[in-house]
Each structure stands twice: as C-alpha cells, then as structure tokens.
Design a protein around this motif. Structure first.
Motif, mmCIF file in Angstrom:
data_model
loop_
_atom_site.group_PDB
_atom_site.id
_atom_site.type_symbol
_atom_site.label_atom_id
_atom_site.label_comp_id
_atom_site.label_asym_id
_atom_site.label_seq_id
_atom_site.Cartn_x
_atom_site.Cartn_y
_atom_site.Cartn_z
ATOM 1 N N ALA A 230 28.426 25.361 14.921
ATOM 2 C CA ALA A 230 29.211 26.375 14.200
ATOM 3 C C ALA A 230 30.371 25.740 13.456
ATOM 4 O O ALA A 230 30.627 26.055 12.282
ATOM 5 C CB ALA A 230 29.714 27.434 15.176
ATOM 6 N N LEU A 231 31.095 24.842 14.108
ATOM 7 C CA LEU A 231 32.264 24.227 13.484
ATOM 8 C C LEU A 231 31.883 23.397 12.262
ATOM 9 O O LEU A 231 32.689 23.237 11.341
ATOM 10 C CB LEU A 231 33.004 23.352 14.508
ATOM 11 C CG LEU A 231 33.614 24.102 15.693
ATOM 12 C CD1 LEU A 231 34.341 23.147 16.625
ATOM 13 C CD2 LEU A 231 34.570 25.182 15.203
ATOM 14 N N ALA A 232 30.666 22.893 12.256
ATOM 15 C CA ALA A 232 30.223 22.113 11.091
ATOM 16 C C ALA A 232 29.861 23.025 9.915
ATOM 17 O O ALA A 232 29.824 22.566 8.769
ATOM 18 C CB ALA A 232 29.013 21.262 11.478
ATOM 19 N N GLN A 233 29.625 24.320 10.199
ATOM 20 C CA GLN A 233 29.176 25.242 9.150
ATOM 21 C C GLN A 233 30.279 26.172 8.650
ATOM 22 O O GLN A 233 30.261 26.583 7.489
ATOM 23 C CB GLN A 233 28.028 26.104 9.687
ATOM 24 C CG GLN A 233 26.801 25.320 10.114
ATOM 25 C CD GLN A 233 25.779 26.214 10.792
ATOM 26 O OE1 GLN A 233 25.728 27.411 10.554
ATOM 27 N NE2 GLN A 233 24.963 25.628 11.659
ATOM 28 N N ILE A 234 31.212 26.537 9.510
ATOM 29 C CA ILE A 234 32.221 27.545 9.150
ATOM 30 C C ILE A 234 33.012 27.095 7.929
ATOM 31 O O ILE A 234 33.597 26.012 7.914
ATOM 32 C CB ILE A 234 33.165 27.796 10.339
ATOM 33 C CG1 ILE A 234 32.419 28.520 11.473
ATOM 34 C CG2 ILE A 234 34.378 28.621 9.902
ATOM 35 C CD1 ILE A 234 33.193 28.617 12.767
ATOM 36 N N ASP A 235 33.019 27.932 6.893
ATOM 37 C CA ASP A 235 33.742 27.582 5.665
ATOM 38 C C ASP A 235 34.590 28.746 5.143
ATOM 39 O O ASP A 235 34.959 28.779 3.968
ATOM 40 C CB ASP A 235 32.773 27.107 4.575
ATOM 41 C CG ASP A 235 31.720 28.162 4.223
ATOM 42 O OD1 ASP A 235 31.760 29.279 4.784
ATOM 43 O OD2 ASP A 235 30.849 27.867 3.385
ATOM 44 N N TYR A 236 34.851 29.712 6.026
ATOM 45 C CA TYR A 236 35.698 30.831 5.613
ATOM 46 C C TYR A 236 36.328 31.441 6.858
ATOM 47 O O TYR A 236 35.751 31.363 7.956
ATOM 48 C CB TYR A 236 34.892 31.899 4.859
ATOM 49 C CG TYR A 236 35.722 32.640 3.836
ATOM 50 C CD1 TYR A 236 35.889 32.122 2.549
ATOM 51 C CD2 TYR A 236 36.381 33.819 4.148
ATOM 52 C CE1 TYR A 236 36.671 32.775 1.615
ATOM 53 C CE2 TYR A 236 37.157 34.480 3.213
ATOM 54 C CZ TYR A 236 37.310 33.953 1.950
ATOM 55 O OH TYR A 236 38.095 34.585 1.022
ATOM 56 N N LEU A 237 37.513 32.020 6.681
ATOM 57 C CA LEU A 237 38.239 32.634 7.791
ATOM 58 C C LEU A 237 38.622 34.061 7.420
ATOM 59 O O LEU A 237 39.169 34.316 6.342
ATOM 60 C CB LEU A 237 39.513 31.828 8.098
ATOM 61 C CG LEU A 237 40.428 32.386 9.197
ATOM 62 C CD1 LEU A 237 39.717 32.352 10.553
ATOM 63 C CD2 LEU A 237 41.730 31.574 9.256
ATOM 64 N N ILE A 238 38.317 34.991 8.316
ATOM 65 C CA ILE A 238 38.686 36.396 8.128
ATOM 66 C C ILE A 238 39.528 36.834 9.317
ATOM 67 O O ILE A 238 39.065 36.771 10.466
ATOM 68 C CB ILE A 238 37.435 37.297 8.006
ATOM 69 C CG1 ILE A 238 36.561 36.842 6.838
ATOM 70 C CG2 ILE A 238 37.850 38.754 7.831
ATOM 71 C CD1 ILE A 238 35.249 37.601 6.732
ATOM 72 N N LEU A 239 40.740 37.254 9.051
ATOM 73 C CA LEU A 239 41.650 37.738 10.098
ATOM 74 C C LEU A 239 41.838 39.238 9.919
ATOM 75 O O LEU A 239 42.177 39.697 8.826
ATOM 76 C CB LEU A 239 43.017 37.044 10.001
ATOM 77 C CG LEU A 239 43.020 35.519 9.950
ATOM 78 C CD1 LEU A 239 44.442 35.016 9.743
ATOM 79 C CD2 LEU A 239 42.428 34.946 11.220
ATOM 80 N N ILE A 240 41.632 39.985 10.986
ATOM 81 C CA ILE A 240 41.749 41.442 10.918
ATOM 82 C C ILE A 240 42.730 41.927 11.983
ATOM 83 O O ILE A 240 42.563 41.631 13.174
ATOM 84 C CB ILE A 240 40.383 42.119 11.108
ATOM 85 C CG1 ILE A 240 39.450 41.749 9.946
ATOM 86 C CG2 ILE A 240 40.533 43.638 11.203
ATOM 87 C CD1 ILE A 240 38.042 42.290 10.091
ATOM 88 N N GLY A 241 43.745 42.652 11.547
ATOM 89 C CA GLY A 241 44.696 43.253 12.463
ATOM 90 C C GLY A 241 44.535 44.764 12.484
ATOM 91 O O GLY A 241 43.775 45.340 11.712
ATOM 92 N N LYS A 242 45.268 45.418 13.369
ATOM 93 C CA LYS A 242 45.222 46.878 13.487
ATOM 94 C C LYS A 242 46.654 47.409 13.509
ATOM 95 O O LYS A 242 47.194 47.764 14.555
ATOM 96 C CB LYS A 242 44.486 47.286 14.771
ATOM 97 C CG LYS A 242 43.038 46.837 14.828
ATOM 98 C CD LYS A 242 42.174 47.553 13.817
ATOM 99 C CE LYS A 242 41.955 48.987 14.182
ATOM 100 N NZ LYS A 242 41.013 49.666 13.252
#
Length: 291
Positions: free
Chosen positions: A180-192
């Motif tokens: 997974a770490l070799a593939q992840i190329d985006y970050l999505i942070l969601i708050g409430k």
C-alpha cells in the motif's frame, strides 16, 4: 457565495429543556430565558415610569438610549468580530482542481463512525470494489501531531463500501501495508465540524486555530511517501469551518449565535471523488459528497 446561517435568539435559550434531556443542566437554557425576560421586563417598567413623569422624561430617554446601545450595540460589535474571524479563516482555504480519485490510490483519514452517508462514503463509492486504504482518525488520538506521521507505524486498513451503508474494514498485514505504501499517491482528510466539541488531531496537525475545524483536505502525494507532515502540504482542496460564536440580539445570558460555513464547491469535490472515466457519477455518490 457562502450562505450564513445564524443560530441565535431567545427561543434557543430554552432548547436544553426538551424531553430527551435527563442529565444535569437540562433546564439551564430555560432559567436563562426567564432571567432575561425578568431583567428586560424590570428595565422596561423603570423606563416607562421615567418617560411618563415629565420631570424625569429626559433621564428616561437617556436610559432608553443606553439600554439600546448595550442590548443591540454590544452584540453587533461581537457579530462584526465574528465575521472578521471567519473572513480571516477563509483566506487560508484552498480550492484548486483535484484529480479524479478513480485514477489515484488515496489514503483516507476519517472518523470511523462517520463513513456511511457523507464525504467518507463518497470516497468508498468512487473507489468501487477495490476500496480505499484508510486510517481511523481515532488512531491518531494522543499522538504528537506537530511531528510527521510515519506511515509504516500506523494501523492502516482497507475500507470498502458495504451493505446498508456500513463500510467493511480490514486491517492490513505487514506485507499488504508495504504494498500500500508503495502505491498511495493521494491523501484525503475528512473531519466532522458539526460533531466535534473541540479541535481534534487533524486540526492540531494542520496548525489550525482553536475555533477553526477541518471539513475536508485533499492533498497529492508522491507514491512511496514514508512520512506525512501535515504542516507542509500543498493542498488541492482545504475546506474549513469556523466555530467563532457571537452575542445575539438582544444581549442576554446564553444568547449566542454561530456563523456556519457552507462547503467549498461541492460539485467540484463530488466529481473528483465519484467520477470514473467518461461515466456520469452515480447520484448516490454525488449526494454523499454534498453532505
């Protein structure tokens, strides 16, 4: 243009007295309402007497002017400061052109309980059967968010859309995490923001103010990234919400108003999260992205 929603007025002072409240302090709002009515009633009687009696009439007019200045003027100043604080918050927001997530491998960080019918659910719908790599926001509790997050040390999972809106969540093995770490190329942070009593780990990591909350952040990463430094992100989208309160009109105990912010361009975000090639995004995904 963002819609401003005011939650203020005497009627709200009595809100805690609803039938479902059984704990301590349930009648605080009602007590404040009674206090305000009695105080303004007494002041009104005194001013009425002063205005009726000719020799006291000038004093009565001065008293009436003073009461209006305090009851209306002080809240107006407070509300002006509230708007300034929100305008300042909005200068820190970012609205760029996020890519389609179906073409990326995102890492989703969101509250575990909130991935059923909102932005988090839209991410899973858009990813389809492959799901999304994810980290429960609760896993960041107690961490020093001023320091970069070492992804290899985090309990990463794979989340996929489940039956009835309940996401399926599976902990990654050591081998799966490395892949997974070799593939992840985006970050999505969601708050409430609507459900938070105070700033959480994402707000702390982003260095937001005490009254500023995260709704959504979308950030491109380089595949193989080992550390996440939330303070040094180049955002495609950074959507915030202000929780600065202001005194309501008239000035009274417990009469406060909150100025909420609408999401930044939900259509743009929805098409990024839900779009798949030339296909039109499903309305259920678009609807979730609007929440």
């Amino acid at each position: 243009m963002r819609v401003r929603t005011w939650v203020a007025g005497f009627a709200l002072l009595a809100a805690p007295a609803r039938a479902e409240c059984t704990g301590g302090g349930c009648y605080d709002g009602l007590a404040q309402l009674v206090q305000a009515v009695l105080a303004y009633g007494l002041i009104g009687i005194v001013l009425l007497v002063l205005l009726i009696v000719p020799r006291w009439r000038r004093t009565g007019f001065r008293g009436l002017l003073l009461v209006l200045m305090v009851a209306v003027g002080v809240p107006l100043v407070s509300q002006a400061w509230q708007r300034i604080q929100r305008a300042w918050m909005e200068t820190g927001e970012v609205l760029g052109q996020p890519p389609r997530m179906s073409l990326r491998t995102p890492l989703l960080i969101a509250p575990d309980w909130a991935c059923r019918d909102d932005l988090c659910a839209a991410v899973l719908m858009g990813q389809g059967a492959r799901g999304a790599y994810a980290l429960r926001l609760e896993a960041l509790s107690g961490r020093d968010m001023a320091q970069p997050l070492v992804l290899a040390d985090l309990p990463l999972e794979r989340w996929t859309e489940g039956a009835g809106g309940e996401p399926r969540q599976q902990r990654l093995t050591a081998t799966e995490k490395a892949e997974a770490l070799a593939q992840i190329d985006y970050l999505i942070l969601i708050g409430k923001p609507f459900h938070q009593d105070g700033p959480g780990p994402l707000e702390a990591g982003l260095g937001l103010g005490e009254k500023v909350f995260l709704r959504l952040a979308m950030v491109p990463l380089t595949a193989g990234t080992e550390r996440l430094d939330l303070t040094a992100m180049a955002f495609d989208v950074l959507d915030l919400d202000s929780r600065h309160r202001a005194l309501g009109i008239p000035l009274a105990p417990g009469n406060w108003g909150t100025l909420w912010s609408d999401p930044l361009d939900p259509d743009l975000v929805a098409r990024s999260l839900c779009g798949r090639g030339a296909e039109e995004p499903e309305w259920t995904c678009l609807n979730a992205a609007w929440r």
